[in-house]
Write an enzyme that holds these catalytic residues in place. Structure first.
Site, PDB file in Angstrom:
ATOM      1  N   GLY B 480       0.854  -1.343   0.238  1.00 61.06           N
ATOM      2  CA  GLY B 480       0.218  -0.174  -0.102  1.00 61.06           C
ATOM      3  C   GLY B 480       0.789   1.185  -0.195  1.00 61.06           C
ATOM      4  O   GLY B 480       0.468   2.420  -0.294  1.00 61.06           O
ATOM      5  N   GLY B 482       3.022   1.955  -1.683  1.00 59.07           N
ATOM      6  CA  GLY B 482       3.118   2.354  -3.375  1.00 59.07           C
ATOM      7  C   GLY B 482       5.037   1.793  -4.312  1.00 59.07           C
ATOM      8  O   GLY B 482       5.495   2.387  -5.008  1.00 59.07           O
ATOM      9  N   THR B 524      12.761   1.446  -0.510  1.00 57.38           N
ATOM     10  CA  THR B 524      12.780   2.332  -1.712  1.00 57.38           C
ATOM     11  C   THR B 524      13.999   2.513  -1.018  1.00 57.38           C
ATOM     12  O   THR B 524      15.522   2.783  -2.222  1.00 57.38           O
ATOM     13  CB  THR B 524      12.243   3.575  -0.943  1.00 57.38           C
ATOM     14  N   LYS B 705      15.854   8.953   0.996  1.00 57.40           N
ATOM     15  CA  LYS B 705      15.723   8.945   2.371  1.00 57.40           C
ATOM     16  C   LYS B 705      14.292   7.996   2.748  1.00 57.40           C
ATOM     17  O   LYS B 705      13.296   8.058   1.941  1.00 57.40           O
ATOM     18  CB  LYS B 705      16.477   9.291   4.214  1.00 57.40           C
ATOM     19  N   GLU B 709       7.250   5.281   7.942  1.00 59.11           N
ATOM     20  CA  GLU B 709       6.916   4.919   9.572  1.00 59.11           C
ATOM     21  C   GLU B 709       6.893   6.734   9.239  1.00 59.11           C
ATOM     22  O   GLU B 709       6.240   7.095  10.894  1.00 59.11           O
ATOM     23  CB  GLU B 709       7.754   4.426   9.897  1.00 59.11           C
TER      24      GLU B 709
END
Lengths: 163, 753, 326
Positions: B480, B482, B524, B705, B709
């Site tokens: 969720g 992405g 990422t 970065k 969260e």
């Protein structure tokens, strides 16, 4: 030897997305169960099975309802619309296009329910205010809390339908 | 300034179209021929020994195809402290036995025919009680995990407090919070001879494959885990027992089995944010300089350890690293109780720790007569990191949650977040006074640091396929956040083609290479770095093979949307399809273990809230919210904004209304429903503005970065501080519900109005 | 879910007889949103559900000079949006609008809302054998009672969950109940019973009886009403405390008052001493804070819900204040 609990079944005609289905249902089956397990329409999700999250939202005679909290027998002879009736990924409708453009979702589990609530809203109110949008969607929980983008999506859909 | 083709653009979410039409399949949507439905019998007792289980009646029910109990289950472990099924139940809801039957109704009927003899054992439901010497023991080794606290020290707090003019200490508590992902966990298992295929709600198919292999004693190569669309999890779906039970039932029945948890089961048997009690003690000079920080957290891990050790550590990160200070200490007590199990949940302890730290910072600011913003600007950690000597040897990768001083950050936009966020909320301007006499408005803030960083080893594969299409393959799961959109952006940018040209295959342990969990906000960074490297290699390989075809040197060639062309003579070109036709499929694979020897890679931010408190009813409304983040370069602004807004709103629930309540008399979870565990609705969503600091991280892929969260960390302190600013009442226990607000108004002000 | 039989009744007589014959394991169902939850939770065991949805005349809203008749099958969504109700009986429209979510209001009916069972978390959990389910203990007596009653509860501390009932009581509604032999009617205040009267039910319905309609007398031209509800989130919450107030004002003087509290007692809770205190007062002289305090004078809060005393006093003060400044 243990006995199977006695269960009751009945035959009903369920009109889903314009098509009549003759279905044999156990009396205790919810509309959601029939949509998912009998008709294979898995767009409506079982998020809570208690009418508390809206992931199972479908339209019955045009009104959004929680399909988990109605028995299939309560819906016989009425018009049911599900997300599958709106279009597919290659031909999104105006509302769905707006959700895509405004990023109106994250994990997507709540998304079909939001789409159905928003569909009912825009069919009855082509130019809703933000408060009206929120009031219409308040029965749909998004645990990713993508609410900001969802509100923008519905606004954008209303705008593009108006133009 | 670098210009990008797709990086930094709000490309539409790759998986959204089919989610908008209901075509997207989640695990519960999987249907296999002959599939059975499984159900789990759960303990009604908080702590009990299972003496015997009689399954005869259940087994004899026509249509019941398989049963599993602790007495006949395979002996493997699904976690170090958790077998597939156990003869000891440790919380109300613990798995006791399971059945598979022809349909759901039958499976449920079968459960009611299982007779279990329990010997009830002493139990404890409160973590603070559990670490007292005479507390009932949940385990032979005692309730305190590891028998001692986790203690992390830089410098000496004794020295730091000795330097202080004033010392402040306060205690704060946060309740257990259910992640309550909208999709209840589900698993489907199907055997073909010795080969097992499992579909499940997961954020890491390779981790599941390994865990199931260990639990079931089946070679890893015989297990295929297929991630479906994931109805989110925020970390709370990391467990293996459900998949293992499903697999055992399927094996016994000789047919595929699906188990779909109910909402109630998801609440109690899913992982949740750990409840905590945190005491923070801070020493300051009269001018506001921080001289010592000592935080102590007691954290309730519930019945099982899960990711508790990681979470207890992160609860201390704010205290250890947010304020520039040579003398700090953190003591974390992780404690078993007989309650549902805690686990990973978005930012893992950081929100709990920051709530205490950033609330106390406001108390101190007020006592010293310093504006809370000034106090933070004066003391926040800078780019250079903390004072002190580097402890990690120079050639070793630095920890992402450092304790040591002397190590710089790769980038640090905290100051910019403080400045821009405060401007956006007009920090210096007091809130307007509402018309009604019972409404009070106020502003509050909280800043934060979060270990984002590198993440685990990841492998990305890139392919020029035989039809000329470009494909990225990774075992990553999009839950969720992405990544299914951002990874092809990274690949396309590196290759030099349009975003839409890179196809992706995710989340299948058999056909995609190993990726770490979509966890810790690292996807990422880790898989993005691997993807970038794979794309770089594919580009080089393509150009290398095309050079002879176009009769030139590779250095004369460039990739375009259509294929490869000569830089000077663009008419000399070849399409991707032609390349594939002439040289066949090209595949490259890049494995990276990200991390830095020179820098600590962390994300930062500052949140600002304006609230309105109804002093008659205790209701709190968030009027305005500013979330300012340093997450490096933002790769897809629209998705990033969605992520931040969602994280903030989710944690407004944690702050204002959500808590899991366990009855201390019998260990029953009282409010396992969306109605009673009160998550925010669309009407609770405030006016919100998201700001991103203008930071390009020198280490992260394209300067990015961690982002997933951090939005959840600053919410509770910003709102609690705003409430204090509005009504002069400090509430130290979350959630800040009307009853607490009213009670505290009465208790702290003695005001009967 | 255990198996049950769903029987679609076509006449009131048939519905009543089917229900009476199968009692005590029969239940009526109209929208079903509440009862299905109870069955799924195994809190309620039923053999037969008798659907009232096919009964003629039960889905109408009839507005006349005498007042309003609302069929029991009218949905909450219709009540919330019906023009005559919004204009003349605002407390009722507001109460209906405050219920749950659009999806629930589109299905949930007036009759079902009045007959919904308590939301007490001990009652709703099969793991607590509580008084309300025929057990020996009220688990809310000593702890875990934040959402429980502060008024009118002796042994069992549920609060009545209906918003609509609170408004209807303030509007002096009458409930019509039917069975095979005909109808009987009663003031809505007599329809609800506290656990001290009947532990196992919240109303006076006998086997075979169901709510068929609700009648509300037409308010005089000087009457105004309001429903206010305090919640823990902006929407989709049962009341921590709610209040419905109906005031008749003539020549700046309150000539009739009815203040009813919700979410604080096992039944929608009238406070006659408040009504008589208000009656006869000049609207400019009403001390709304004192009225609020009077409304909770008899409160006996439990360990975790003393906040409800202050909250309810505030809600009453606010509701009265709003009406007298209209």
């Amino acid at each position: 030897m243990a006995q199977l609990p006695i269960s009751y079944s009945a035959s009903i005609t369920l009109n889903v997305n314009g098509t009549d289905h003759q279905i044999e249902v156990d009396h205790r089956w919810t509309l959601l169960r029939v949509l998912r397990d009998v008709l294979g329409l898995t767009g409506a999700k079982r998020g809570c099975d208690r009418g508390e999250c809206g992931a199972c939202t479908v339209l019955v005679d045009g009104d959004p309802v929680c399909s988990c909290s109605m028995l299939a027998l309560q819906v016989g002879g009425r018009q049911v619309r599900t997300v599958e009736g709106l279009g597919d990924a290659n031909s999104l409708n105006v509302l769905q296009e707006a959700f895509l453009a405004e990023d109106g979702g994250q994990c997507g589990f709540c998304t079909p329910g939001f789409i159905m609530s928003a569909t009912a809203l825009l069919e009855s109110n082509t130019d809703p205010t933000e408060d009206e949008i929120k009031a219409a969607l308040v029965g749909n929980i998004c645990r990713c809390n993508a609410y900001g983008r969802i509100i923008e999506s519905v606004k954008a859909a209303a705008k593009s339908e108006a133009s | 300034m670098t210009t990008f083709k797709t990086i930094g653009k709000s490309e539409p979410r790759r998986d959204l179209p089919e989610k908008l039409t209901g075509e997207a399949k989640y695990t519960a949507d999987v249907q296999l021929p002959g599939m059975l439905f499984g159900k789990i019998l759960r303990s009604p007792h908080p702590h009990a020994r299972i003496l015997s289980i009689n399954v005869d009646a259940a087994r004899n029910l026509p249509g019941v195809r398989a049963v599993v109990t602790p007495f006949d289950a395979p002996k493997g472990q699904v976690a170090p402290d958790m077998p597939i099924l156990d003869t000891e139940a440790r919380y109300v809801g613990d798995e006791v036995a399971a059945v598979a039957a022809d349909d759901e109704d039958l499976a449920e009927a079968a459960l009611s025919l299982i007779e279990v003899k329990y010997e009830q054992l002493p139990f404890v439901t409160d973590a603070v009680e559990a670490i007292k010497p005479d507390a009932p023991q949940t385990r032979p080794g005692g309730n305190l995990v590891g028998g001692k606290p986790l203690t992390l020290i830089r410098g000496s707090v004794e020295e730091g407090f000795a330097q202080a003019d004033r010392i402040f200490e306060e205690t704060y508590s946060t309740p257990a919070q259910a992640g309550a992902a909208l999709e209840p966990r589900a698993a489907v298992a199907s055997w073909d001879g010795d080969n097992l295929t499992v579909w499940k709600s997961t954020r890491g198919v390779h981790a599941d494959q390994l865990a199931l292999s260990l639990a079931l004693d089946v070679p890893r190569g015989n297990i295929r885990v297929m991630g479906q669309n994931m109805g989110a999890g925020y970390g709370t779906k990391d467990e293996t027992r459900l998949g293992a039970i499903t697999a055992v039932l399927a094996q016994r029945a000789g047919r595929p089995v699906k188990i779909e948890l109910t909402r109630q089961e998801e609440f109690v048997a899913g992982r949740h944010r750990h409840g905590t009690t945190t005491t923070v003690r801070m020493g300051v000079k009269n001018d506001g300089t921080v001289t010592a920080v000592h935080a102590t957290t007691i954290m309730d891990t519930g019945a099982y350890l899960s990711s508790g050790p990681g979470v207890i550590r992160r609860a201390g990160q704010g205290a250890l690293y947010l304020y520039r200070c040579a003398n700090v200490q953190y003591d974390g007590y992780l404690t078993y109780t007989n309650t549902p199990s805690g686990g990973s949940y978005r930012a893992l302890g950081a929100p709990q720790g920051h709530f205490a730290l950033e609330s106390l910072a406001d108390t101190i600011s007020e006592a010293l007569g310093i504006d809370p913003l000034e106090f933070r600007l004066k003391n926040h950690v800078g780019l250079e990191g903390q004072p002190g000597e580097r402890v990690t040897p120079a050639n070793e990768v630095l920890d992402t949650q450092p304790v040591e001083g002397g190590v710089p950050f790769s980038s640090n936009g905290l100051r910019e977040c403080l400045q821009r966020g405060s401007e956006a909320i007009d920090w210096g301007q007091p809130s307007e006074r509402p018309e009604s006499g019972n409404l009070r408005r106020g502003k509050g803030m909280g800043m934060f640091i979060y270990r984002g960083g590198a993440g685990g080893r990841s492998i990305a594969r890139m392919r020029l396929e035989s039809d000329g299409s470009l494909r990225l393959l990774t075992g990553l799961m999009d839950v969720g956040e992405g990544s299914l959109t951002v990874m092809p952006q990274i690949a396309a940018e590196e290759l030099g083609v349009g975003y839409g040209q890179v196809l992706v295959t995710f989340g299948d342990s058999e056909t995609t290479p190993e990726a770490p969990l979509t966890a810790g906000s690292t996807a990422t960074f880790s898989t993005g770095t691997a993807t970038k490297e794979a794309a770089r290699q594919l580009k080089a390989r393509i150009i290398e093979v095309v050079a002879p075809l176009l009769d030139t040197e590779p250095s004369n060639l460039q990739i375009t949307d259509d294929g490869v062309e000569h830089i000077q003579y663009p008419e000399r070109s070849v399409s991707f399809a032609q390349i594939a036709e002439s040289v066949g499929e090209i595949e490259v694979e890049a494995a990276i273990s990200p991390g830095s020897r020179d820098h600590v890679i962390n994300s930062f931010g500052a949140h600002f809230a304006e609230v309105e408190v109804d002093t008659d009813t205790g209701q709190v409304r968030v009027l305005r919210y500013i979330a300012a983040h340093d997450s490096g370069r933002i790769l897809n602004p629209k998705l990033a904004i969605n992520q931040v807004e969602g994280g903030v709103s989710q944690m407004l629930g944690f702050t204002l209304s959500e808590q899991m309540l366990t009855d201390p008399r019998n260990g029953v979870t009282l409010n396992a429903s969306f109605l009673e565990h009160k998550s925010p609705t669309v009407q609770d969503f405030p006016e919100m503005q998201v700001l991103f600091a203008d930071v390009v991280d020198p280490v992260g892929p394209f300067g990015a970065k961690a982002l997933g969260e951090p939005p959840s960390i600053g919410v509770a302190p910003a709102v609690a501080n705003a409430i204090y600013n509005a009504i002069g009442v400090r509430i130290r226990d979350l959630p800040l519900t009307p009853d607490r607000v009213l009670n505290e108004i009465e208790a702290q002000r003695g005001d009967s109005q | 879910m255990k198996p049950f039989k769903f029987e679609q009744a076509t006449t009131a007589v048939q519905a009543s007889q089917t229900h009476a014959d199968a009692a005590p394991n029969a239940r009526f169902i109209s929208g079903g949103t509440d009862i299905l939850g109870e069955i799924k939770e195994s809190v309620l065991e039923v053999n037969i559900l008798v659907s009232l949805a096919g009964l003629s005349g039960a889905s109408e809203i009839i507005s006349s000079d005498l007042g309003l008749e609302i069929g029991a099958l009218v949905t909450l969504a219709r009540i919330a949006s019906d023009q005559s109700i919004v204009e003349t009986y605002p407390a009722l429209a507001q109460a209906a609008e405050s219920v749950a979510t659009p999806q629930i209001r589109n299905v949930g009916t007036l009759g079902g809302n009045l007959c919904q069972r308590p939301r007490c978390w001990y009652y709703r959990s099969p793991l607590f054998d509580c008084l309300k389910k025929g057990g020996e203990t009220c688990f809310a007596s000593d702890e875990g009672n934040k959402y429980h009653a502060i008024l009118g509860a002796e042994n069992c501390h549920i609060v009545h969950p209906s918003d609509v009932a609170v408004a209807l009581l303030a509007l002096d509604a009458t409930v019509v109940v039917s069975n095979a032999s005909g109808d009987r009617q009663m003031p809505i205040g007599d329809f609800f019973v506290s656990p001290d009267v009947n532990m196992l039910a919240e109303n006076v319905l006998e086997p075979g009886e169901f709510v068929s309609k609700v009648k509300i007398p037409k308010p005089s031209s000087g009457t105004r009403s309001v429903y206010l509800k305090a919640k823990e989130r902006q929407a989709y919450d049962f009341a921590l405390s709610s209040v419905a107030v109906s005031l008749e004002v003539r020549d700046e003087t309150i000539t009739q008052a009815h203040v009813v509290l919700g979410g604080v007692a096992p039944v929608p809770y009238s406070v006659p001493q408040v009504d008589s205190e208000l009656t006869g007062q000049k609207i400019r002289e009403v001390d709304v804070q004192a009225i609020g305090q009077l409304a909770v004078k008899d409160a006996q809060p439990l360990s975790d819900n003393s906040y409800k005393v202050r909250l309810t006093a505030s809600m009453v003060a606010r509701a009265v204040s709003r009406l007298i400044s209209e």
